[in-house]
Design a protein around this motif. Structure first.
Motif, mmCIF file in Angstrom:
data_model
loop_
_atom_site.group_PDB
_atom_site.id
_atom_site.type_symbol
_atom_site.label_atom_id
_atom_site.label_comp_id
_atom_site.label_asym_id
_atom_site.label_seq_id
_atom_site.Cartn_x
_atom_site.Cartn_y
_atom_site.Cartn_z
ATOM 1 N N SER A 57 -14.012 -25.254 3.811
ATOM 2 C CA SER A 57 -15.303 -24.742 3.365
ATOM 3 C C SER A 57 -16.045 -23.998 4.474
ATOM 4 O O SER A 57 -16.749 -23.020 4.216
ATOM 5 N N LEU A 58 -15.897 -24.419 5.711
ATOM 6 C CA LEU A 58 -16.598 -23.769 6.822
ATOM 7 C C LEU A 58 -16.125 -22.328 7.035
ATOM 8 O O LEU A 58 -16.914 -21.456 7.406
ATOM 9 N N LEU A 59 -14.846 -22.076 6.803
ATOM 10 C CA LEU A 59 -14.292 -20.751 7.092
ATOM 11 C C LEU A 59 -14.050 -19.906 5.850
ATOM 12 O O LEU A 59 -13.521 -18.799 5.946
ATOM 13 N N GLU A 60 -14.454 -20.396 4.677
ATOM 14 C CA GLU A 60 -14.152 -19.698 3.436
ATOM 15 C C GLU A 60 -14.781 -18.306 3.376
ATOM 16 O O GLU A 60 -14.096 -17.309 3.135
ATOM 17 N N VAL A 61 -16.078 -18.211 3.599
ATOM 18 C CA VAL A 61 -16.755 -16.915 3.511
ATOM 19 C C VAL A 61 -16.282 -15.960 4.608
ATOM 20 O O VAL A 61 -15.925 -14.809 4.313
ATOM 21 N N PRO A 62 -16.250 -16.366 5.890
ATOM 22 C CA PRO A 62 -15.754 -15.448 6.919
ATOM 23 C C PRO A 62 -14.336 -14.956 6.640
ATOM 24 O O PRO A 62 -14.025 -13.782 6.848
ATOM 25 N N SER A 63 -13.483 -15.847 6.148
ATOM 26 C CA SER A 63 -12.102 -15.449 5.876
ATOM 27 C C SER A 63 -12.031 -14.399 4.779
ATOM 28 O O SER A 63 -11.282 -13.417 4.887
ATOM 29 N N ASN A 64 -12.819 -14.559 3.734
ATOM 30 C CA ASN A 64 -12.774 -13.583 2.650
ATOM 31 C C ASN A 64 -13.347 -12.233 3.080
ATOM 32 O O ASN A 64 -12.890 -11.180 2.635
ATOM 33 N N LEU A 65 -14.331 -12.259 3.954
ATOM 34 C CA LEU A 65 -14.872 -11.010 4.478
ATOM 35 C C LEU A 65 -13.843 -10.302 5.364
ATOM 36 O O LEU A 65 -13.751 -9.064 5.366
ATOM 37 N N MET A 66 -13.057 -11.093 6.098
ATOM 38 C CA MET A 66 -11.998 -10.508 6.914
ATOM 39 C C MET A 66 -10.904 -9.904 6.035
ATOM 40 O O MET A 66 -10.333 -8.860 6.360
ATOM 41 N N LEU A 67 -10.623 -10.549 4.904
ATOM 42 C CA LEU A 67 -9.639 -9.995 3.981
ATOM 43 C C LEU A 67 -10.115 -8.640 3.453
ATOM 44 O O LEU A 67 -9.334 -7.694 3.359
ATOM 45 N N ALA A 68 -11.408 -8.570 3.113
ATOM 46 C CA ALA A 68 -11.949 -7.305 2.627
ATOM 47 C C ALA A 68 -11.863 -6.214 3.695
ATOM 48 O O ALA A 68 -11.690 -5.032 3.381
ATOM 49 N N ARG A 69 -11.940 -6.605 4.953
ATOM 50 C CA ARG A 69 -11.907 -5.628 6.045
ATOM 51 C C ARG A 69 -10.484 -5.184 6.394
ATOM 52 O O ARG A 69 -10.214 -3.990 6.559
ATOM 53 N N PHE A 70 -9.558 -6.172 6.491
ATOM 54 C CA PHE A 70 -8.206 -5.859 6.966
ATOM 55 C C PHE A 70 -7.198 -5.618 5.846
ATOM 56 O O PHE A 70 -6.101 -5.128 6.096
ATOM 57 N N GLY A 71 -7.552 -5.989 4.616
ATOM 58 C CA GLY A 71 -6.627 -5.807 3.506
ATOM 59 C C GLY A 71 -5.876 -7.086 3.187
ATOM 60 O O GLY A 71 -5.643 -7.934 4.061
ATOM 61 N N ILE A 118 -8.225 -14.126 -5.798
ATOM 62 C CA ILE A 118 -9.019 -13.689 -6.945
ATOM 63 C C ILE A 118 -9.622 -12.307 -6.671
ATOM 64 O O ILE A 118 -9.621 -11.423 -7.537
ATOM 65 N N LEU A 119 -10.140 -12.118 -5.464
ATOM 66 C CA LEU A 119 -10.683 -10.811 -5.083
ATOM 67 C C LEU A 119 -9.609 -9.733 -5.163
ATOM 68 O O LEU A 119 -9.845 -8.641 -5.681
ATOM 69 N N TYR A 120 -8.433 -10.057 -4.668
ATOM 70 C CA TYR A 120 -7.321 -9.108 -4.696
ATOM 71 C C TYR A 120 -6.961 -8.738 -6.133
ATOM 72 O O TYR A 120 -6.802 -7.551 -6.468
ATOM 73 N N LEU A 121 -6.875 -9.726 -7.010
ATOM 74 C CA LEU A 121 -6.532 -9.459 -8.403
ATOM 75 C C LEU A 121 -7.629 -8.655 -9.107
ATOM 76 O O LEU A 121 -7.343 -7.883 -10.025
ATOM 77 N N SER A 122 -8.880 -8.830 -8.668
ATOM 78 C CA SER A 122 -9.983 -8.078 -9.284
ATOM 79 C C SER A 122 -9.902 -6.594 -8.963
ATOM 80 O O SER A 122 -10.562 -5.778 -9.620
ATOM 81 N N THR A 123 -9.114 -6.212 -7.959
ATOM 82 C CA THR A 123 -8.927 -4.797 -7.646
ATOM 83 C C THR A 123 -7.750 -4.196 -8.409
ATOM 84 O O THR A 123 -7.493 -2.988 -8.301
#
Length: 420
Positions: A57-71, A118-123
């Motif tokens: 839970s601590l790293l969930e938001v930062p990790s998803n933001l990194m996914l959006a940045r790096f792919g 889920i974010l990936y599938l939404s694209t």
């Protein structure tokens, strides 16, 4: 075209989530002998199982933001590589604090994978097809239970080989596929439709236009929301699934011992029951995907219905007086609760603007998984205090009913906002 995309994209996500769930949950079978070998009480084991969700839970938001940045290709591969290595290293713990540290580290490593998927599938999938796509990738979760239940006994039987305990072999063998699959993702996972050569120009244009129109509609719907992290649907649906996951994780991480106590079965017999539960979840997912995905209201009604079934399963398990009723209660609860668990993020992805999805999806899952920390921990404390799992099961029933009620509140709010 949607099915064409499904065949090219979903297998990568399905297999990745499959090995993630194996590496997250295999500790429940390892505990059958690990706790005795290392002298862990139910409380120690429960705290270790819960530590995963703290790191997650601590790293969930930062990790998803990194996914959006790096792919997705790079970031999901990074997640898989690190969690595979940590899962393998967990086989060599000796003390409670080492157990806590490795489970916390596994949560940190895996953080962001599920909302990132889920974010990936939404694209790739328009809104009305998204629940279908998510249900197909989410079917890897029940398949992980089928596999864990089937191979746990043979792996535990390796006890003594090369001087290692059976539970150590279980963690090592089941952690290796994550490392190998990370290499597959980095080489083959397509990042976005615009880079997919197997789509024609007309198909790419149709998909990008459809998703752009949905993003514009979602932006209008959430015009009152200043930040994704304060979006009311993120908070409500995250909280609803938090109640669900408290119950799921309390049961899941003690399922082999719970079933053994209620049925008298050995590890192989318990494994067959866990596998049967996985097949029941898979059936539920195949049913709910097409039924729930058409509208937000229908999806949330399906969620509430399955949570009602989950409460019924817990009631049967609580009142169980025979091996048959124990097995029936476990399978009904687990199939219903896990089927429901895939729906809230599918709804969130449709109710918030595209620009807010990375943070919004991650925050919804953070709420769910952060609160889930208390499930295995409280379960272990109660088991040590009372000498059984009965009180713990009883306390989970109102949580499932509460999740059903909160989903209906979200449904009414969504209808009101759309009408306005």
């Amino acid at each position: 075209m949607v099915r064409k995309i499904g065949w090219r994209v979903l297998p990568f996500i399905l297999f990745s989530y499959f090995v993630a769930m194996v590496d997250r949950g295999n500790i429940s079978f390892a505990a059958a002998t690990m706790n005795a070998d290392l002298g862990f009480s139910e409380t120690v084991y429960g705290l270790g199982a819960s530590a995963f969700f703290l790191g997650y839970s601590l790293l969930e938001v930062p990790s998803n933001l990194m996914l959006a940045r790096f792919g997705a290709r790079i970031w999901l591969a990074r997640i898989m590589l690190t969690w595979g290595v940590i899962s393998i290293l967990t086989a060599f713990i000796q003390t409670p604090w080492q157990f806590y540290a490795m489970r916390f580290a596994l949560g940190v490593a895996e953080a962001g994978f599920y909302p990132g998927a889920i974010l990936y599938l939404s694209t790739w999938f328009p809104g009305e097809h998204r629940a279908w796509a998510i249900s197909r990738f989410y079917v890897s979760l029940p398949l992980s239970y089928v596999v864990m239940g089937s191979i746990a006994a043979p792996l535990l039987a390796l006890h003594g080989m090369a001087g290692l305990h059976g539970w150590q072999w279980l963690l090592i063998v089941e952690g290796m596929p994550s490392v190998l699959l990370a290499l597959v993702l980095i080489a083959a996972l397509p990042d976005q439709p615009g880079t997919a050569r197997w789509l024609t120009l007309a198909e790419r244009c149709w998909l990008e236009d459809r998703l752009a129109r949905e993003a514009a509609a979602a932006g209008a719907l959430s015009h009152h929301v200043l930040r994704a992290l304060l979006n009311p649907f993120v908070v409500m649906l995250g909280a609803a699934n938090a109640l669900n996951y408290v119950a799921i994780n309390a049961i899941a991480f003690s399922a082999p011992k719970l079933l053994a106590a209620g049925t008298g079965m050995d590890v192989a017999g318990v494994g067959r029951v866990v596998s049967a539960g996985g097949l029941a979840i898979a059936l539920g997912l195949l049913i709910v995907g097409p039924l729930a995905g058409k509208t937000v209201a229908r999806t949330l009604m399906a969620y509430s219905g399955f949570m009602g079934l989950a409460a019924a399963g817990l009631s049967v398990l609580w009142l169980a007086a025979s091996p048959t009723s124990t097995i029936a209660g476990y399978i009904l609860f687990f199939a219903a609760a896990q089927t429901a668990g895939m729906l809230p993020l599918a709804v969130v992805s449709r109710l918030i603007p595209e620009r807010d999805r990375p943070a919004g999806l991650a925050m919804a899952n953070t709420i769910s998984q952060g609160v889930a920390f208390f499930g295995p921990l409280t379960w272990g404390v109660l088991a040590d205090a009372t000498g059984s799992y009965r009180l713990g099961v009883a306390l989970l029933i109102p949580l499932s009913l509460g999740a059903a009620g909160m989903a209906q509140v979200a449904r009414l709010r969504a209808r009101t906002v759309r009408a306005g």
